[in-house]
Structures are given as structure tokens and as C-alpha cells.
Design a protein around this motif. Structure first.
Motif, PDB file in Angstrom:
ATOM      1  N   ARG A  71       0.822  -1.211   0.000  1.00  0.00           N
ATOM      2  CA  ARG A  71       0.000   0.000   0.000  1.00  0.00           C
ATOM      3  C   ARG A  71       0.859   1.264   0.000  1.00  0.00           C
ATOM      4  NH1 ARG A  71      -5.484  -1.281   3.476  1.00  0.00           N
ATOM      5  NH2 ARG A  71      -6.351  -2.598   1.852  1.00  0.00           N
ATOM      6  N   GLU A  72       1.992   1.190   0.680  1.00  0.00           N
ATOM      7  CA  GLU A  72       2.897   2.337   0.669  1.00  0.00           C
ATOM      8  C   GLU A  72       3.411   2.605  -0.740  1.00  0.00           C
ATOM      9  OE1 GLU A  72       6.704   2.784   3.134  1.00  0.00           O
ATOM     10  OE2 GLU A  72       5.012   2.588   4.573  1.00  0.00           O
ATOM     11  N   TRP A  73       3.788   1.469  -1.389  1.00  0.00           N
ATOM     12  CA  TRP A  73       4.286   1.579  -2.755  1.00  0.00           C
ATOM     13  C   TRP A  73       3.201   2.178  -3.677  1.00  0.00           C
ATOM     14  CZ3 TRP A  73       2.713  -0.908  -7.320  1.00  0.00           C
ATOM     15  CH2 TRP A  73       3.561  -0.749  -8.415  1.00  0.00           C
ATOM     16  N   LEU A  74       1.924   1.705  -3.473  1.00  0.00           N
ATOM     17  CA  LEU A  74       0.801   2.196  -4.278  1.00  0.00           C
ATOM     18  C   LEU A  74       0.598   3.703  -4.096  1.00  0.00           C
ATOM     19  CD1 LEU A  74      -1.911  -0.578  -3.968  1.00  0.00           C
ATOM     20  CD2 LEU A  74      -0.903   0.308  -6.071  1.00  0.00           C
ATOM     21  N   THR A  75       0.668   4.111  -2.835  1.00  0.00           N
ATOM     22  CA  THR A  75       0.503   5.546  -2.553  1.00  0.00           C
ATOM     23  C   THR A  75       1.495   6.371  -3.349  1.00  0.00           C
ATOM     24  OG1 THR A  75      -0.166   4.944  -0.315  1.00  0.00           O
ATOM     25  CG2 THR A  75       0.405   7.244  -0.698  1.00  0.00           C
ATOM     26  N   ARG A  76       2.786   5.896  -3.323  1.00  0.00           N
ATOM     27  CA  ARG A  76       3.805   6.635  -4.063  1.00  0.00           C
ATOM     28  C   ARG A  76       3.504   6.651  -5.554  1.00  0.00           C
ATOM     29  NH1 ARG A  76       7.467   4.074  -0.819  1.00  0.00           N
ATOM     30  NH2 ARG A  76       8.098   2.669  -2.510  1.00  0.00           N
ATOM     31  N   GLN A  77       3.096   5.450  -6.057  1.00  0.00           N
ATOM     32  CA  GLN A  77       2.815   5.363  -7.487  1.00  0.00           C
ATOM     33  C   GLN A  77       1.694   6.338  -7.901  1.00  0.00           C
ATOM     34  OE1 GLN A  77       4.540   3.744  -9.816  1.00  0.00           O
ATOM     35  NE2 GLN A  77       5.926   3.300  -8.126  1.00  0.00           N
ATOM     36  N   PHE A  78       0.630   6.346  -7.072  1.00  0.00           N
ATOM     37  CA  PHE A  78      -0.496   7.229  -7.414  1.00  0.00           C
ATOM     38  C   PHE A  78      -0.091   8.686  -7.417  1.00  0.00           C
ATOM     39  CE2 PHE A  78      -3.415   3.715  -7.204  1.00  0.00           C
ATOM     40  CZ  PHE A  78      -4.396   4.109  -8.111  1.00  0.00           C
ATOM     41  N   LEU A  79       0.701   9.052  -6.423  1.00  0.00           N
ATOM     42  CA  LEU A  79       1.107  10.454  -6.338  1.00  0.00           C
ATOM     43  C   LEU A  79       1.960  10.832  -7.539  1.00  0.00           C
ATOM     44  CD1 LEU A  79       0.844  12.928  -4.600  1.00  0.00           C
ATOM     45  CD2 LEU A  79       2.982  12.287  -3.448  1.00  0.00           C
TER      46      LEU A  79
END
Ligand SMILES: Nc1ncnc2c1ncn2[C@@H]1O[C@H](COP(=O)(O)OP(=O)(O)OP(=O)(O)O)[C@@H](O)[C@H]1O
Ligand SMILES: [Mg+2]
Length: 447
Positions: A71-79
Motif C-alpha cells: 500500500r505504501e508503494w501504491l501511494t507513491r505510485q499514485f502520487l
């Protein structure tokens, strides 16, 4: 329609500018509505759906990858890739929110798009919306997903630019139109001023034709008319003076012959004396005409204080024993464009009439508002017998004396000349009942 008329500009200048500017503004407004109205809607819908799709994608991926690291990785990707800042708050529930206030098409579109794509309860927080961000919260089974979408992904600025451009171009157009129209209106104003001055007896001289063709034509026509009137007046005065002058010589001869006759026939002295009196009266009439003709010929109108003129006339009448009162004597001046000598003569004639028929004379001058514009009224009142209404018009006719009150030395020209002078100033003179009991002569002059 009449209500609308009240807001329309009255001047030619204002109206012309309005005529030029209005169609253009209307045209631009129609273009804005036709093109940008639909364009804006389409753009808003596409942007809203794009954001809603990204949010839905975030929800789907978060559900698919429940581990903390993922989820942390996803957050970065989305941003990094969609500009959406997402944050998952486990265990939270959405507060029961009051219904949203929808501000425009974009807001409404976003709601619809989210409802379509998510199938989950959500909330769009417009109240905490900053200038650059929109907050969206989605209720997941195990918590709340907070999304911050940059405003630039939802709103387009082109409409504002277009409206600004519309207002700006209208202003520029207005300035240009005003600049050009001012020069077009100037000659019309000048023409009106010249006609006004000429009507009051001034001599503005021929005006220079300038401006548009029609205005030049009007100016030329005005010049010709002015010249015609001046020639006509000159001719009339000249003829009057000529006739009077030519009559003088035979009258003098008659007076001399009568004197000789009286010496030769003392028994007919009475008849001869009566004839002599007639001849003397004719001579006085002719003198009156000559004086009038001479006076009218040359004088130029100039700014004159009517209050001072009244005071002067009153002082002259008092010096020869009349009782004259001037309302507000020495008060605030009322300055008009006048031929002062003519006007003095007019006032003297009227005061002379009043004092001959009455014990006391009242003079007054005041500004009054008239439907056709401001005017100045001068009244000469007396406490004498007055003139019955049906004979007032008659009194203005040359050589008319009413009753036998006139006495010798009065030719019946006084009122004729007074009216002639007032009319040459563009005014009017009337006889009325006076509040003092006698006759009132009311002079109205255009201010
Ligand atoms: N204030 C007045 N009160 C009463 N009658 C008047 C008054 N003013 C004029 N009249 C009458 O109107 C007539 C015409 O007046 P107008 O001033 O034209 O001639 P006039 O005074 O007789 O002679 P002139 O003014 O030439 O010496 C007068 O003869 C008089 O009968
Ligand atoms: Mg008189």
C-alpha cells in the motif's frame, strides 16, 4: 419600454456608443454560450470521469494488495503518476455528511462519475476544498480512503479567460467608439449652441461646416437661414427708418405753413392750433419709430445682469417721481445673453405705462423651470385699473391707445416695441391680472 427608456442615455454621444458596442457584446455573448456552453460541459464531464476512474482504480488496487508495504508503494505510485494523494485510514467510518452544495457542472459531474464507477459510499468535501485541491473520501470495508485531487485535474480555466476577454474587448471597443463619436458629436453641439445664441439675438456669425456630410449640410442651411433673417431684419429697419425720415420733411413744412397761416388768420386760431397739435403728434410718432429703428439696427447681445438692469430702470423712474419697488433689489445677479439697450428700452416702456396708470410699481426677476428648459421671468406689476382680458392683445398693436388715459405725447407704440424687443430675444411677453390689483406684464426669456 418606458422603464427601459429611462436607463437609456439621452445624448447622441451616449446613444451612438451604445449602438456600436451593444451588438458586439451580444455577439460575443452568443458565441460564448454556443461554443463554450457545450464545450465546458463536455470538458467537465471528461475531467470528472478521469478523476473518478483513478479513484476507482485506487480503491480496486488497495483491496487487491492489503499488505502495508504494497500500500505504501501504491501511494507513491499514485502520487507520482496520477497526481492523486491517497491515504488509507484503517478502521475509520465516514461521518454522516450534510448534503453537498453543488457549485457548478464540474461538481455535479464528479458526483455522478464517482457514483457510477465506485459502487461504494463516498463523500466529496467541498467545504474544506482549498483553491488547489478537492478532497474525496471513500468508505472501504475496513476503513476510509482519503484522496486529494489537484483542482487542475478537474477545472478548466479557459472559460474565465474567455469571459475576461469578452469584458476587456467590450471596454476597449467602448473606448475607441467613445473617442471617435466625441468628434462626431462636437459639430452637432456647436450647431445647437449657435442656433440657440442666434435665437436670443446674438450674432454668432456663420459657423464652419465640419463633421459628417449631413451635419455639414445642416450647418450650411443654418448659415443661409441666419443670413436671410439678418437681411430681412436689416431691410425692415432700413425701410422703417427711411419712411420715418422722409415723412419728417413734409411735416416740418406743414408746421411752418401752419404758423404762417395762424398769423394771417387770427379768427381761425383754434382750428389751426388743433392742426398744429396733430402735426406735433405725428412728429413724435416718427421720432419714436426712428429711435426704435436706430436702436435695433446695431446692437449686439452680451451677457447682462437682468437684476441690475431692473434696479437701474427703477432708479431712473424714481428720479422722476415714481414709486417703484424691486423685489430683492441688489440681490444675486441673473445673467443672460441680451441686447442691454433694447432691453432697457423695453423695461422703460413697461414701467412708464405702469406708473402712468397706477400709484405704485413692483418689479421682479426670477429663474423658473419650464418644460422646454430653464427660463427667466420678469414681472412689472401695478395697482392701477388694469386692462380687461379681451383688450390685452389689442394693446400690443401699433398706435393703439385704450381709453383716453394716454394723453398727449403717447403714440401707442410702447407695448408694440416692448413685444418686438422681447421676441427678438427669443422670449415672449404677456399681459395678465396683477396680484397688486392692476396690470401685470410678464416677460419670459430663455435662460
Ligand atoms: N399698466 C397699464 N394699466 C392700464 N392700461 C395700460 C397699461 N399699460 C398700457 N395700458 C393701455 O394700453 C395702451 C397701449 O400702451 P402702449 O404702451 O402701447 O401705448 P401708450 O403708453 O399709450 O403710448 P407710448 O407707450 O407710445 O408712449 C395704453 O394707451 C393704455 O391705454
Ligand atoms: Mg406706453
Amino acid at each position: 419600454m418606458t422603464a427601459l427608456k429611462r436607463f437609456l442615455p439621452r445624448t447622441l454621444f451616449g446613444r451612438s456608443v451604445l449602438i456600436i458596442v451593444t451588438p458586439l457584446v451580444v455577439l460575443q455573448a452568443i458565441a460564448l454560450q454556443m461554443f463554450y456552453g457545450t464545450h465546458w460541459e463536455v470538458v467537465s464531464r471528461r475531467l470528472a470521469h478521469a478523476v473518478a476512474g483513478d479513484v476507482a482504480l485506487a480503491v480496486a488496487t488497495l483491496e487487491r494488495f492489503p499488505t502495508e508495504a504494497d500500500r505504501e508503494w501504491l501511494t507513491r505510485q499514485f502520487l507520482a503518476r496520477t497526481d492523486l494523494a491517497i491515504r488509507f485510514a484503517p478502521g475509520e467510518t465516514l461521518p454522516a455528511s450534510p448534503p453537498d452544495v453543488l457549485e457548478g457542472p464540474t461538481e455535479a459531474e464528479l458526483r455522478t462519475a464517482l457514483a457510477e464507477r465506485l459502487g461504494l459510499p463516498f463523500r466529496i468535501d467541498w467545504s474544506s476544498r482549498t483553491d488547489r485541491e478537492v478532497q474525496i473520501q471513500v468508505q472501504l470495508p475496513d476503513g476510509v480512503l482519503h484522496v486529494e485531487a489537484p483542482a487542475k485535474r478537474l477545472f478548466t480555466g479557459t472559460v474565465t479567460v474567455f469571459v475576461l476577454w469578452l469584458i476587456g474587448s467590450a471596454l476597449i471597443l467602448f473606448a475607441i467608439a467613445a473617442l471617435f463619436m466625441r468628434n462626431q458629436v462636437k459639430p452637432v453641439r456647436r450647431l445647437a449652441a449657435a442656433a440657440e445664441a442666434f435665437g436670443k439675438g446674438a450674432d454668432p456669425g456663420p459657423i464652419k461646416p465640419e463633421g459628417a456630410t449631413e451635419i455639414r449640410q445642416a450647418a450650411a442651411a443654418f448659415n443661409r437661414m441666419q443670413e436671410r433673417i439678418r437681411r430681412f431684419l436689416a431691410q425692415r429697419t432700413e425701410m422703417l427708418a427711411g419712411v420715418s425720415h422722409d415723412l419728417r420733411t413734409p411735416l416740418t413744412r406743414m408746421r411752418l405753413a401752419l404758423a404762417v397761416l395762424a398769423r394771417r388768420n387770427p379768427e381761425e386760431a383754434e382750428e389751426i392750433a388743433a392742426l398744429e397739435e396733430d402735426v406735433a403728434e405725428m412728429e413724435r410718432m416718427i421720432e419714436g419709430y426712428l429711435a426704435f429703428a436706430r436702436g435695433e439696427a446695431a446692437e449686439q447681445a452680451q451677457p447682462t445682469d437682468i437684476v441690475a438692469l431692473l434696479g437701474e430702470a427703477a432708479a431712473k423712474a424714481r428720479a422722476s417721481g415714481a414709486v417703484v419697488e424691486v423685489e430683492g433689489e441688489g440681490g444675486a445677479p441673473i445673467v443672460l445673453l441680451l441686447r442691454p439697450d433694447s432691453m432697457r428700452r423695453c423695461l422703460t416702456n413697461l414701467i412708464d405705462n405702469a406708473r402712468r396708470h397706477a400709484k405704485k410699481v413692483w418689479l421682479a426677476a426670477r429663474r423658473v423651470a419650464r418644460p422646454g428648459g430653464e427660463a427667466v421671468e420678469i414681472t412689472i406689476d401695478d395697482d392701477g385699473p388694469g386692462i380687461p382680458p379681451e383688450r390685452r392683445e389689442e394693446a400690443f398693436r401699433p398706435f393703439v391707445r385704450l381709453g383716453d388715459s394716454a394723453g398727449p405725447g403717447h403714440t401707442g407704440l410702447g407695448l408694440t416695441i416692448a413685444r418686438d424687443i422681447v421676441r427678438a430675444h427669443g422670449g415672449e411677453i404677456l399681459l395678465e391680472d396683477s396680484p397688486q390689483g392692476g396690470l401685470r406684464a410678464r416677460i419670459r426669456l430663455p435662460a
